[in-house]
Design a protein around this motif. Structure first.
Motif, PDB file in Angstrom:
ATOM      1  N   LEU A   1       0.831  -1.201   0.000  1.00  0.00           N
ATOM      2  CA  LEU A   1       0.000   0.000   0.000  1.00  0.00           C
ATOM      3  C   LEU A   1       0.872   1.262   0.000  1.00  0.00           C
ATOM      4  N   ALA A   2       1.925   1.275   0.813  1.00  0.00           N
ATOM      5  CA  ALA A   2       2.828   2.428   0.848  1.00  0.00           C
ATOM      6  C   ALA A   2       3.524   2.614  -0.499  1.00  0.00           C
ATOM      7  N   GLY A   3       3.939   1.516  -1.125  1.00  0.00           N
ATOM      8  CA  GLY A   3       4.562   1.605  -2.440  1.00  0.00           C
ATOM      9  C   GLY A   3       3.606   2.153  -3.485  1.00  0.00           C
ATOM     10  N   GLY A   4       2.355   1.721  -3.430  1.00  0.00           N
ATOM     11  CA  GLY A   4       1.346   2.230  -4.353  1.00  0.00           C
ATOM     12  C   GLY A   4       1.079   3.713  -4.153  1.00  0.00           C
ATOM     13  N   ILE A   5       1.019   4.126  -2.889  1.00  0.00           N
ATOM     14  CA  ILE A   5       0.798   5.554  -2.602  1.00  0.00           C
ATOM     15  C   ILE A   5       1.980   6.388  -3.080  1.00  0.00           C
TER      16      ILE A   5
END
Length: 96
Positions: A46-50
């Motif tokens: 999720l952090a990578g996507g954000i």
């Protein structure tokens, strides 16, 4: 400038035990091979996507340039990694 380990022979270095600053011998702890939880993988993804979305937003919507967008996303990623490292260190120190 010489350091104590530079004055020792190879045999002395192999048999020397690590000493803590307090003067006591330290006992290195074996590394723990705990499996990574599914929640951790989800949060990192999720952090990578954000972060990727932040890069695209800066590059395509704000039109601030490719290099500027990469730099801003990389800076945000490093700040996030620093925060994760601090939280992990605090959690590990509570366990011991």
């Amino acid at each position: 400038m010489t350091v104590d380990h530079e004055l020792r022979t190879n045999d002395e270095q192999r048999t020397a035990k690590p000493v803590a600053p307090s003067g006591r011998e330290t006992h290195p702890q074996p590394p723990t091979n705990e499996p990574v939880s599914r929640a951790t993988i989800v949060w990192y993804s999720l952090a990578g996507g954000i972060l990727f979305g932040w890069f695209l937003f800066g590059w395509l919507v704000l039109e601030q340039g490719f290099v500027d967008s990469v730099g801003e996303a990389a800076g945000s990623a490093f700040a996030l990694l620093l925060l994760i490292s601090i939280v992990g260190t605090v959690r590990r120190s509570r366990r011991n």
